[in-house]
Write an enzyme that holds these catalytic residues in place. Structure first.
Site, PDB file in Angstrom:
ATOM      1  CD  GLN A 204      -2.837  -1.404   0.277  1.00  0.00           C
ATOM      2  OE1 GLN A 204      -3.836  -0.697   0.318  1.00  0.00           O
ATOM      3  NE2 GLN A 204      -2.649  -2.302  -0.668  1.00  0.00           N
ATOM      4  N   GLY A 245     -11.845   2.249   4.528  1.00  0.00           N
ATOM      5  CA  GLY A 245     -10.869   1.504   3.753  1.00  0.00           C
ATOM      6  C   GLY A 245     -10.029   2.375   2.841  1.00  0.00           C
ATOM      7  CG  HIS A 246      -7.301   0.399   0.104  1.00  0.00           C
ATOM      8  ND1 HIS A 246      -6.414  -0.604  -0.141  1.00  0.00           N
ATOM      9  CD2 HIS A 246      -8.431   0.047  -0.539  1.00  0.00           C
ATOM     10  CE1 HIS A 246      -6.972  -1.510  -0.920  1.00  0.00           C
ATOM     11  NE2 HIS A 246      -8.202  -1.138  -1.183  1.00  0.00           N
ATOM     12  CG  ASN A 247      -7.134   3.698  -3.142  1.00  0.00           C
ATOM     13  OD1 ASN A 247      -6.501   2.874  -2.488  1.00  0.00           O
ATOM     14  ND2 ASN A 247      -6.615   4.302  -4.179  1.00  0.00           N
TER      15      ASN A 247
END
Length: 336
Positions: A204, A245-247
């Site tokens: 990541q 969560g990511h993004n």
């Protein structure tokens, strides 16, 4: 980002396409002598980057990519632009994950920064047990709670309140931000690619950006982006025990009640509200001013201004009508 932020990630030595293919378990189709410096998604890759295609829905992005090298399944090799080197792999995403490890490394907290270098002035308060990594900076009037760890390169603005036992890494934080006890900001997002030897963690390489006036509740987790950033907009208020969560790109003035869970790559407009235990699937867009009722499970885009409820979530009037109809059917059956 054109490349991973150097404050948080070290870019390792360049590597030829041929050597990279050997490391990731792929086969060079062309361009084996080209040198690769970093990884990037198809849409933002330049001539020194390696990217990948693992899903047919990104074929259009492949056709116009500027990547120096692309890792693709053998069936897609002919669709790679003529200017790009090609590595073929039946496990393209896993191969790209291995390439990321070969080219980038997260900076670790091997050494603490001095107070004089980290703090803007004497108004900054570091309670007992605080650890600040090299290159981190903390703005005037900010207070950092006991036993909190601020990772290398982290930037924290002015007049912030960071609680005790917080960890912050890979993050840029604005002014007047509050982060309550036990929150985890910037941990690796959940990403894995299938391979013949089992799931492979996808590095990541993005950041978390908390804009001015954001509040993050106790024991809440906000993951850094996989490559692009996770962004929380100005004045958004997040309750305890929330997962983002990511993004994700969260708009301004959002409100999230406890136990809300937001999957990766969700985008919300401004003034969106989430009731307790609301859940949102990945790659979903929620429009400005929309609301998700408590316990709602969102599996489709929500237009601006609408209120949705239920599981799967639907416009609230439709959801309530269906609930009433179902209750009547159960009653009739019980009486018959």
């Amino acid at each position: 980002m054109a490349t991973p932020d150097a404050r948080f990630f070290e870019t390792l030595s360049p590597i030829s396409v041929a050597d990279l293919a050997a490391r990731v378990g792929g086969e060079v189709l062309r361009g084996g002598d080209r040198m690769i410096v970093h990884v990037a998604p198809l849409g933002s890759a330049d001539g020194q980057a390696v990217s990948f295609l693992s899903d047919r829905k990104f074929v259009a992005a492949l056709a116009v990519t500027g990547a120096g090298c692309v890792i693709v399944p053998p069936s897609a090799a002919e669709q790679v632009p003529a200017g790009s080197a090609v590595i073929t792999s039946k496990e393209a995403q896993a191969a790209w994950a291995r390439a990321s490890i070969a080219l980038h490394a997260a900076r670790r907290l091997d050494e603490a920064e001095t107070r004089a270098n980290a703090c803007e002035d004497a108004s900054v308060v570091l309670e007992p047990g605080v650890v600040v990594g090299l290159g981190a900076r903390i703005g005037r009037g900010t207070r950092i709670g006991a036993n909190t760890v601020i990772g290398p390169g982290v930037q924290i603005g002015r007049d912030c309140e960071i609680g005790s036992n917080v960890t912050i890494g890979f993050a840029l934080i604005g002014d007047r931000v509050k982060v309550y006890a036990g929150a985890r900001i910037g941990e690796a997002g959940f990403g894995a690619a299938g391979s013949s030897v089992g799931a492979v963690d996808i590095p990541q390489l993005g950041r978390v950006i908390l804009q001015d006036g954001v509040t993050v509740g106790a024991n809440t987790c906000i993951d850094r982006g996989a490559y692009d950033d996770t962004v929380i907009g100005e004045n958004t208020k997040i309750d305890n025990l929330v997962m983002i969560g990511h993004n994700c790109v969260i708009g301004r003035n959002n409100l999230m009640a406890a136990h809300t869970g937001i999957s990766g790559s969700v985008t919300t407009g401004d003034n969106v509200m989430f009731g307790g235990r609301a859940g949102v699937g990945d790659h979903i867009t929620i429009g400005t001013g929309a609301r998700v009722a408590a316990g709602g499970g969102v599996l489709a885009d929500i237009p601006a201004g609408e209120t949705w409820s239920g599981y799967p979530a639907k416009p609230i009037r439709q959801s309530l009508r269906e609930a009433v109809w179902l209750a009547k059917q159960v009653t009739r059956k019980a009486q018959s």
